[in-house]
Design a protein around this motif. Structure first.
Motif, PDB file in Angstrom:
ATOM      1  N   PRO A 183       3.555   2.207   5.425  1.00 19.23           N
ATOM      2  CA  PRO A 183       3.820   1.678   3.993  1.00 19.23           C
ATOM      3  C   PRO A 183       2.923   0.625   3.667  1.00 19.23           C
ATOM      4  O   PRO A 183       3.031   0.337   2.567  1.00 19.23           O
ATOM      5  N   PHE A 184       2.129   0.021   4.796  1.00 14.18           N
ATOM      6  CA  PHE A 184       1.540  -1.185   4.284  1.00 14.18           C
ATOM      7  C   PHE A 184      -0.085  -0.918   4.241  1.00 14.18           C
ATOM      8  O   PHE A 184      -1.171  -1.836   3.922  1.00 14.18           O
ATOM      9  N   LEU A 185      -0.429   0.351   4.416  1.00 20.33           N
ATOM     10  CA  LEU A 185      -1.723   0.877   3.982  1.00 20.33           C
ATOM     11  C   LEU A 185      -2.273   1.217   2.583  1.00 20.33           C
ATOM     12  O   LEU A 185      -1.539   1.588   1.801  1.00 20.33           O
ATOM     13  N   PRO A 186      -3.711   1.075   2.382  1.00 14.98           N
ATOM     14  CA  PRO A 186      -4.101   1.379   1.082  1.00 14.98           C
ATOM     15  C   PRO A 186      -3.771   3.047   0.804  1.00 14.98           C
ATOM     16  O   PRO A 186      -3.754   3.581   1.723  1.00 14.98           O
ATOM     17  N   ALA A 187      -3.668   3.224  -0.512  1.00 16.41           N
ATOM     18  CA  ALA A 187      -3.679   4.607  -0.944  1.00 16.41           C
ATOM     19  C   ALA A 187      -4.805   5.432  -0.293  1.00 16.41           C
ATOM     20  O   ALA A 187      -6.097   4.894  -0.499  1.00 16.41           O
ATOM     21  N   GLY A 188      -4.552   6.728  -0.035  1.00 12.13           N
ATOM     22  CA  GLY A 188      -5.845   7.526   0.540  1.00 12.13           C
ATOM     23  C   GLY A 188      -5.997   7.206   1.996  1.00 12.13           C
ATOM     24  O   GLY A 188      -6.820   7.659   2.928  1.00 12.13           O
ATOM     25  N   THR A 189      -5.049   6.292   2.858  1.00 10.74           N
ATOM     26  CA  THR A 189      -5.663   6.193   4.267  1.00 10.74           C
ATOM     27  C   THR A 189      -4.298   6.263   5.003  1.00 10.74           C
ATOM     28  O   THR A 189      -3.117   6.305   4.505  1.00 10.74           O
ATOM     29  N   VAL A 190      -4.398   6.802   6.264  1.00 10.64           N
ATOM     30  CA  VAL A 190      -3.085   6.800   7.209  1.00 10.64           C
ATOM     31  C   VAL A 190      -3.356   6.204   8.463  1.00 10.64           C
ATOM     32  O   VAL A 190      -4.608   5.440   8.739  1.00 10.64           O
ATOM     33  N   PRO A 191      -2.361   5.710   9.415  1.00  8.91           N
ATOM     34  CA  PRO A 191      -2.763   4.873  10.392  1.00  8.91           C
ATOM     35  C   PRO A 191      -3.553   5.735  11.363  1.00  8.91           C
ATOM     36  O   PRO A 191      -3.534   6.607  11.770  1.00  8.91           O
ATOM     37  N   ASP A 192      -4.541   5.072  11.866  1.00  8.93           N
ATOM     38  CA  ASP A 192      -5.515   5.340  13.029  1.00  8.93           C
ATOM     39  C   ASP A 192      -4.656   5.264  14.256  1.00  8.93           C
ATOM     40  O   ASP A 192      -4.275   4.128  14.555  1.00  8.93           O
TER      41      ASP A 192
ATOM     42  N   ASN B 103      -9.630  -1.424   1.695  1.00  8.74           N
ATOM     43  CA  ASN B 103      -8.860  -1.990   0.691  1.00  8.74           C
ATOM     44  C   ASN B 103      -8.724  -1.295  -0.580  1.00  8.74           C
ATOM     45  O   ASN B 103      -9.088  -0.299  -0.768  1.00  8.74           O
ATOM     46  N   THR B 104      -8.105  -1.960  -1.324  1.00  5.42           N
ATOM     47  CA  THR B 104      -7.571  -1.557  -2.795  1.00  5.42           C
ATOM     48  C   THR B 104      -8.347  -2.530  -3.812  1.00  5.42           C
ATOM     49  O   THR B 104      -7.899  -3.790  -3.676  1.00  5.42           O
ATOM     50  N   PHE B 105      -8.903  -2.118  -4.657  1.00  8.84           N
ATOM     51  CA  PHE B 105      -9.624  -2.820  -5.541  1.00  8.84           C
ATOM     52  C   PHE B 105      -9.262  -2.289  -7.047  1.00  8.84           C
ATOM     53  O   PHE B 105      -9.666  -1.330  -7.492  1.00  8.84           O
TER      54      PHE B 105
ATOM     55  N   VAL C 244     -10.546  -1.306   9.416  1.00  7.21           N
ATOM     56  CA  VAL C 244      -9.382  -1.908   9.336  1.00  7.21           C
ATOM     57  C   VAL C 244      -8.662  -2.438   8.171  1.00  7.21           C
ATOM     58  O   VAL C 244      -9.562  -2.041   7.180  1.00  7.21           O
ATOM     59  N   VAL C 245      -7.573  -2.754   8.032  1.00  5.18           N
ATOM     60  CA  VAL C 245      -6.928  -3.204   6.912  1.00  5.18           C
ATOM     61  C   VAL C 245      -6.407  -4.420   7.185  1.00  5.18           C
ATOM     62  O   VAL C 245      -5.511  -4.725   8.121  1.00  5.18           O
ATOM     63  N   PHE C 246      -6.528  -5.585   6.407  1.00  5.94           N
ATOM     64  CA  PHE C 246      -6.407  -6.768   6.520  1.00  5.94           C
ATOM     65  C   PHE C 246      -4.876  -7.131   5.628  1.00  5.94           C
ATOM     66  O   PHE C 246      -4.916  -6.977   4.451  1.00  5.94           O
ATOM     67  N   ARG C 247      -4.036  -7.640   6.491  1.00  5.94           N
ATOM     68  CA  ARG C 247      -2.639  -7.962   5.675  1.00  5.94           C
ATOM     69  C   ARG C 247      -2.699  -9.471   5.412  1.00  5.94           C
ATOM     70  O   ARG C 247      -1.949  -9.703   4.414  1.00  5.94           O
ATOM     71  N   SER C 248      -3.428 -10.220   6.024  1.00  4.94           N
ATOM     72  CA  SER C 248      -3.456 -11.601   5.776  1.00  4.94           C
ATOM     73  C   SER C 248      -4.803 -12.191   6.354  1.00  4.94           C
ATOM     74  O   SER C 248      -5.193 -11.589   7.391  1.00  4.94           O
ATOM     75  N   LEU C 249      -5.433 -13.317   5.457  1.00  2.00           N
ATOM     76  CA  LEU C 249      -6.558 -13.782   6.080  1.00  2.00           C
ATOM     77  C   LEU C 249      -6.544 -15.031   5.964  1.00  2.00           C
ATOM     78  O   LEU C 249      -6.696 -15.824   4.834  1.00  2.00           O
ATOM     79  N   ASP C 250      -6.146 -16.061   6.860  1.00  2.00           N
ATOM     80  CA  ASP C 250      -5.872 -17.322   6.799  1.00  2.00           C
ATOM     81  C   ASP C 250      -7.352 -18.057   6.986  1.00  2.00           C
ATOM     82  O   ASP C 250      -8.002 -17.868   8.117  1.00  2.00           O
ATOM     83  N   ALA C 251      -7.731 -19.012   6.114  1.00  2.00           N
ATOM     84  CA  ALA C 251      -8.915 -19.500   6.263  1.00  2.00           C
ATOM     85  C   ALA C 251      -8.907 -21.186   5.785  1.00  2.00           C
ATOM     86  O   ALA C 251      -7.916 -21.503   5.054  1.00  2.00           O
ATOM     87  N   SER C 252      -9.857 -22.037   6.180  1.00  3.00           N
ATOM     88  CA  SER C 252      -9.590 -23.449   5.983  1.00  3.00           C
ATOM     89  C   SER C 252     -10.288 -24.041   5.067  1.00  3.00           C
ATOM     90  O   SER C 252     -10.419 -24.938   4.648  1.00  3.00           O
TER      91      SER C 252
END
Length: 254
Positions: free
Chosen positions: A45-54, A186-188, A104-112
């Motif tokens: 359920p957390f993946l972009p439309a048009g993709t499935v888990p690899d 990703n979804t844009f 890859v599908v990023f759920r979060s990206l922490d940066a400083s």
């Protein structure tokens, strides 16, 4: 409803593409890859439309990847030394689209760095988050820390210490599956996006987790990891080139 591809592209240690005219250049340095096995149904359920888990042998993975982003640059311009250089820790999943492209599908990206975070969130709709972060090395151990500042959940954190082991002469099928990723999904603005990348073959090392205290995975909306990590790896890093978005295209980030 997503439709699974009939022929996913092969998992190859080196990219089959080339990027003679890169959209972005950067280096990823001092990476710690920590992965847990998960049920594909839990992350679908957390993946972009048009993709499935690899999947590999019916299992997929959630990754916590900490590293130093180094000198992000646009096109062929020199990389930026300050704003383009910062620690990052991302929570990622693995997906394949209807064209068979693994990524890859990023759920979060922490940066400083606040400015790159704001640009990535506003212009590219990527889940970057501003955090207080450090990377410290002592002998053969590296500690990565992160405490989220904005937008939240404020205080979401991670502290990961790995001990770097021997170089891996020939990675296993699983190790290639988790690291040899030549694009991101990703979804844009409601449309599926895919951005290819190229870099040299990963120089990988065995690694042990000495400490892993984190709630970034849960903060990303995913189930809490269960048990010990299925895979822990270290890499000194690689230079990376992002190509133009495919059709459908994508937005660049590691």
């Amino acid at each position: 409803m997503a439709v699974a591809p009939t022929a996913p592209e092969p998992i190859t240690p080196a990219s089959l593409r080339s990027t003679p005219n890169p959209l972005l250049t950067q280096s990823w340095l001092d990476l710690a890859f920590v992965h847990w096995a998960v049920d594909p149904a839990d992350v679908a359920p957390f993946l972009p439309a048009g993709t499935v888990p690899d999947t590999l042998d019916g299992v997929t993975y959630v990754g916590l990847v900490a590293f130093r982003m180094h000198r992000v640059g646009w096109f062929r311009l020199p990389g930026v030394p300050y704003l383009g250089t910062f620690p990052e820790t991302n929570v990622r999943l693995y997906a394949v689209d209807t064209h068979g492209r693994r990524g890859v599908v990023f759920r979060s990206l922490d940066a400083s760095r606040l400015i790159p975070v704001a640009v990535a969130r506003t212009a590219f709709r990527l889940p970057y988050l501003w955090s207080r972060m450090t990377i410290r090395r002592s002998g053969d151990s590296i500690t990565y820390t992160s405490t989220r500042r904005w937008p939240g959940p404020r205080g979401a954190h991670s502290r990961i210490t790995v001990r770097v082991g021997e170089p891996i002469a020939e990675p296993t099928e699983l190790e290639h599956f988790l690291t040899a990723r030549w694009g991101m999904h990703n979804t844009f603005f409601g449309r599926p996006m895919y951005l290819p990348n190229t870099h040299p073959r990963w120089p990988l090392h065995r690694a042990d987790v000495l400490e892993c205290e984190e709630d970034l995975v849960v903060a990303a909306g995913l189930p809490e990891p269960a048990g010990e990590p299925a895979s822990v790896l270290y890499s000194p890093g690689v230079p990376v080139r992002f190509g133009r978005p495919g059709r459908p295209g994508g937005i660049p980030t590691p």
